[in-house]
Design an enzyme around this catalytic site. Structure first.
Site, mmCIF file in Angstrom:
data_model
loop_
_atom_site.group_PDB
_atom_site.id
_atom_site.type_symbol
_atom_site.label_atom_id
_atom_site.label_comp_id
_atom_site.label_asym_id
_atom_site.label_seq_id
_atom_site.Cartn_x
_atom_site.Cartn_y
_atom_site.Cartn_z
ATOM 1 N N GLN A 1 7.765 -9.481 7.898
ATOM 2 C CA GLN A 1 8.988 -9.082 7.193
ATOM 3 C C GLN A 1 9.651 -7.856 7.799
ATOM 4 O OE1 GLN A 1 6.668 -8.496 3.481
ATOM 5 N NE2 GLN A 1 7.971 -6.723 3.132
ATOM 6 N N GLY B 1 0.798 -1.221 0.000
ATOM 7 C CA GLY B 1 0.000 0.000 0.000
ATOM 8 C C GLY B 1 0.830 1.270 0.000
ATOM 9 N N HIS C 1 2.304 4.391 -5.258
ATOM 10 C CA HIS C 1 2.865 5.427 -6.120
ATOM 11 C C HIS C 1 2.944 4.862 -7.531
ATOM 12 C CE1 HIS C 1 6.436 2.992 -5.731
ATOM 13 N NE2 HIS C 1 6.455 3.178 -4.418
ATOM 14 N N HIS D 1 4.193 1.190 -8.108
ATOM 15 C CA HIS D 1 3.195 0.131 -7.943
ATOM 16 C C HIS D 1 2.258 0.087 -9.146
ATOM 17 C CE1 HIS D 1 3.966 1.288 -3.583
ATOM 18 N NE2 HIS D 1 4.196 -0.012 -3.541
#
Ligand code: AMP
Length: 281
Positions: A61, A31, A34, A37
């Site tokens: 992660q 999420g 920008h 993505h």
């Protein structure tokens, strides 16, 4: 665009696409989207009939001292961006749904995670592979798009797909940059004005290396020095690594060749930035 949070709804929607004979592309993200993505979305849409995107900030992660709690989020803006870009299905699982209890069985990246991001962020790629494996099972796409920006990530995922016999085609999308060369990243919002200038050191160092390579310099030590000389112009920037490595194993090379990866990581204040390029491209 349909937005689903329940895995049953996700599976039902994907099954319906499949029953229609449609090819399914998948774009996993954390999420705060920008253009980087969205370039993955564009690529998936070019190559498939239906595009599924996911937004999930994966706690597995993040290290204990990393930015999980302050990782930027804006679901309504992200939803609007994905819808405008033509995503068919957005999957936004809750953390309790992805990890109803702490994961006991996880996916080990092995030696590919020993260096670079894996060395600086212990456990990071185990977390990445585990969530990508879960998402691959849940979405069951034909194809998945990943960014070159996180080159060790896509290298490790590619190896997981190969070693675990996944019939999913991986597509690596070139890094999308701001006009001045800074690689787009959700973490760029952390940068204050002076840090934003210092952040340019990464792409500048990479460009300097690419230029010297184009001029015929192939020795990895010499190219390493070229990168470090550029970083030296930015005293506030702390370099984590300059890696000049082969694309399959990410092991250091003695001499660079077309296809060799140059990857850098550096800290600007408390923000860690990474960037890379593939020589000869
Ligand atoms: P993230 O939300 O940071 O987990 O990133 C989701 C996907 O977007 C990953 O495959 C990233 O490599 C990719 N990505 C992130 N930044 C960029 C960029 N500037 N250009 C292309 N892909 C990117």
């Amino acid at each position: 665009m349909r937005v689903v949070t329940a895995v049953d709804e996700l599976r039902g929607a994907v099954l319906a696409y499949r029953a229609d004979g449609q090819r399914i592309g998948f774009v996993p993200t954390m999420g705060y989207l920008h253009e980087g993505h969205l370039a993955l979305v564009d690529e998936s849409r070019r190559r498939t009939d239906r595009t599924v995107a996911s937004i999930f900030v994966n706690p597995l992660q993040f290290g204990p001292s990393e930015d999980l709690s302050r990782y930027p989020r804006d679901l309504s803006r992200d939803t609007a961006l994905l819808e405008a870009r033509g995503v068919d299905l957005l999957y936004v699982p809750a953390e309790t749904d992805m990890y109803p209890e702490p994961a006991l069985v996880t996916v080990e990246p092995g030696a590919l995670a020993a260096h670079w991001e894996g060395a600086v962020r212990p456990g990071h790629f185990r977390g990445v592979l585990t969530v990508v494996a879960k998402l691959f099972h849940r979405v069951a796409p034909d194809l998945a798009c990943f960014g070159q920006k996180d080159i060790q990530q896509v290298t490790v995922v590619r190896r997981m797909v190969r070693d675990l016999d996944w019939a999913i085609e991986l597509v690596v999308v070139p890094t999308v940059r701001e006009a001045d060369g800074l690689a787009m990243s959700s973490r760029n919002v952390y940068l204050k004005a002076d840090q934003r200038r210092d952040a340019l050191s990464l792409s500048r160092a990479l460009r300097a290396v690419a230029q010297r390579f184009a001029e015929g310099v192939v020795g990895a030590d010499a190219l390493d020095q070229v990168a470090r000389r550029t970083f030296a112009e930015y005293p506030a920037v702390v370099v984590d690594y300059v890696a000049i490595v082969d694309p399959d194993r990410l092991e250091p090379v003695v001499n660079a060749a077309p296809g060799t990866i140059v990857a850098v990581a550096a800290r600007v204040g408390t923000t860690r930035l990474i960037d890379n390029l593939i020589l000869g491209r």
